[in-house]
Design a protein around this motif. Structure first.
Motif, PDB file in Angstrom:
ATOM      1  N   SER A 101       0.833  -1.213   0.000  1.00  0.00           N
ATOM      2  CA  SER A 101       0.000   0.000   0.000  1.00  0.00           C
ATOM      3  C   SER A 101       0.860   1.252   0.000  1.00  0.00           C
ATOM      4  O   SER A 101       2.069   1.194   0.230  1.00  0.00           O
ATOM      5  CB  SER A 101      -0.892   0.009   1.241  1.00  0.00           C
ATOM      6  N   HIS A 149     -16.467   0.955  -0.348  1.00  0.00           N
ATOM      7  CA  HIS A 149     -15.017   1.159  -0.236  1.00  0.00           C
ATOM      8  C   HIS A 149     -14.489   2.330  -1.053  1.00  0.00           C
ATOM      9  O   HIS A 149     -13.303   2.624  -1.007  1.00  0.00           O
ATOM     10  CB  HIS A 149     -14.258  -0.111  -0.624  1.00  0.00           C
ATOM     11  N   PRO A 164     -13.171   5.796  -2.024  1.00  0.00           N
ATOM     12  CA  PRO A 164     -12.661   6.902  -1.205  1.00  0.00           C
ATOM     13  C   PRO A 164     -13.700   8.006  -1.005  1.00  0.00           C
ATOM     14  O   PRO A 164     -13.862   8.511   0.111  1.00  0.00           O
ATOM     15  CB  PRO A 164     -11.464   7.406  -2.024  1.00  0.00           C
ATOM     16  N   ASP A 203     -13.788   7.797   2.933  1.00  0.00           N
ATOM     17  CA  ASP A 203     -12.667   8.531   3.531  1.00  0.00           C
ATOM     18  C   ASP A 203     -13.156   9.698   4.384  1.00  0.00           C
ATOM     19  O   ASP A 203     -12.443  10.164   5.272  1.00  0.00           O
ATOM     20  CB  ASP A 203     -11.691   9.027   2.449  1.00  0.00           C
ATOM     21  N   ARG A 209     -10.094  -0.547   3.842  1.00  0.00           N
ATOM     22  CA  ARG A 209     -10.083   0.912   3.765  1.00  0.00           C
ATOM     23  C   ARG A 209     -11.186   1.537   4.635  1.00  0.00           C
ATOM     24  O   ARG A 209     -11.017   2.608   5.208  1.00  0.00           O
ATOM     25  CB  ARG A 209     -10.317   1.306   2.295  1.00  0.00           C
ATOM     26  N   THR A 210     -12.305   0.814   4.728  1.00  0.00           N
ATOM     27  CA  THR A 210     -13.497   1.323   5.415  1.00  0.00           C
ATOM     28  C   THR A 210     -13.442   1.032   6.920  1.00  0.00           C
ATOM     29  O   THR A 210     -13.958   1.820   7.730  1.00  0.00           O
ATOM     30  CB  THR A 210     -14.755   0.652   4.803  1.00  0.00           C
TER      31      THR A 210
END
Ligand code: UD1
Length: 370
Positions: A73, A211, A213, A217, A245-246
């Motif tokens: 990542s 998921h 962004p 985010d 990511r979430t």
């Protein structure tokens, strides 16, 4: 006549693995005593967790990657640059005739760019999709990859039209169908046999994925969307496999007890879950296509889609992120009003074979010129 050429087949992130599997299988099926295309699988390592990567290789019968770039990542620039720096020496060492990239993730663009600058021909699978939303990293990846690809394999005729309007020569564009759907058709029988998570009955639960962004985010945006899901959970249990990511952002947000949070699932169990659910709520790209083929109602929580065919003839409805609209559309489906869709042309399980047919034929044409 078919000639022997060498291909690097690239995958990097979760949605890529389903797309390379049928291409690899179609190449393998072409092996005989006379012509034997050499295909090396490259894993960039953009996704590396067991449940985001290894489980998919195992589920889909893709052999261990021949080349592992292990980039991991990072920010967009870091990740793209690391893939390029690791892929360049692999290209120099293996000297492929073609690099085949799929989809629209950072690995797709990074490998296309690296290959092209080394004078290696690039084939892009799933070319021509456009959301017209330049705030999506994937849209930038799609535009740049298509601009430099030598062969562009499309999933529908809307994509062909997009490419032609951008000035891509007609002979580079090949409408072949959808390799993700090849994989779905291959695995659906198995998927329906996987027991559902405890307490769930077919047709009596919804599936949620989030998921993007733009949706996850920003805590406020995520809380608004989950507010809508809380209201829907009053009517139907919701299974929510949470993308890494979430996950960190969920901690501070209140969730209805009937929202069942689970780890990211591997391909076959997830397909089985979606195939038997009442509806899907998602911001994914690929799930819009899978639900269309499965005939499962799908509400896509985004302002746009690069896959408009799933709304035009499939079961997908673009609902945006206004919580009232999400709840209203879900109520409509739960009230028995889901619309029946149809399946796009050539989403028939044969896209991988068509792609390999074009590539092998291309190799022969080029050989004749020499
Ligand atoms: C990427 C793709 C997106 C695709 C999605 C599917 C780009 C620009 N985006 O987004 O198009 O829909 O994959 O998942 O290429 N992480 C893990 N384990 C992993 C991989 C990631 O924990 O195996 C975590 C890391 O914290 C990482 C974050 O997830 O920073 C995001 O991963 P990344 O590959 O940067 O983007 P995705 O959001 O997964």
């Amino acid at each position: 006549m078919e000639t022997t050429a060498k291909y690097l087949l690239v995958a990097g992130a979760r949605p890529n693995f389903m797309k390379i599997a049928p291409i690899h299988r179609a190449f393998r099926a072409r092996r005989d005593g006379h012509s034997s295309p050499e295909v090396l699988v490259v894993h960039t390592g953009q996704h590396y967790s067991r449940n985001m990567s290894d489980d998919f290789f195992r589920d889909l019968g893709i052999p261990e990657p021949d080349i592992n770039l292990e980039v991991g990542s990072g920010s967009h620039a870091e990740q793209t640059a690391r893939v390029m720096m690791a892929f360049e020496p692999a290209c120099v060492e293996h000297r492929p005739d073609w690099v085949i990239v799929v989809g629209d993730v950072n690995s797709t663009l990074a490998c296309a760019l690296t290959a092209k600058k080394l004078g290696i021909r690039v084939a892009h699978v799933e070319a021509g999709l456009r959301s017209r939303d330049m705030s999506m990293p994937e849209e930038i990846n799609r535009l740049c990859t298509d601009a430099i690809s030598d062969l562009l394999f499309t999933t529908d005729t809307i994509a062909d039209e997009n490419l032609r309007k951008e000035g891509v020569a007609a002979e580079k564009i090949h409408f072949v169908g959808n390799t993700m759907i090849d994989t779905l058709r291959q695995q659906i029988g198995r998927a329906r046999q996987v027991p559902l998570p405890e307490g769930l009955e077919p047709g009596e639960y919804a599936v949620l994925t989030l998921h993007r962004p733009a949706n996850v985010d920003c805590r406020e945006r995520l809380a608004l969307i989950l507010g809508a899901i809380n209201a829907i959970a009053e009517r139907i249990p919701v299974v929510f496999p949470v993308h890494p990511r979430t996950a960190p952002r969920l901690k501070e947000i209140e969730m209805h007890p009937r929202i069942r949070i689970v780890e990211p699932m591997s391909y076959v169990p997830f397909l089985g879950l979606v195939a038997r659910c009442r509806m899907v709520l998602t911001d994914s790209g690929g799930i819009q296509e899978e639900t269309t083929v499965l005939g499962v109602p799908c509400l896509t929580m985004r302002p746009n889609t690069e896959r408009p065919i799933t709304c035009e003839i499939g079961t997908n409805v673009l609902v945006g992120t206004d919580p009232r609209r999400i709840v209203r559309e879900a109520d409509w489906i739960l009230g028995g009003n889901a619309r029946a869709g149809s399946i796009p042309e050539k989403w028939d399980g044969c896209a991988g074979e068509r792609i390999v047919g074009v590539l092998l034929n291309q190799g022969a044409q080029d050989a004749c010129l020499v």
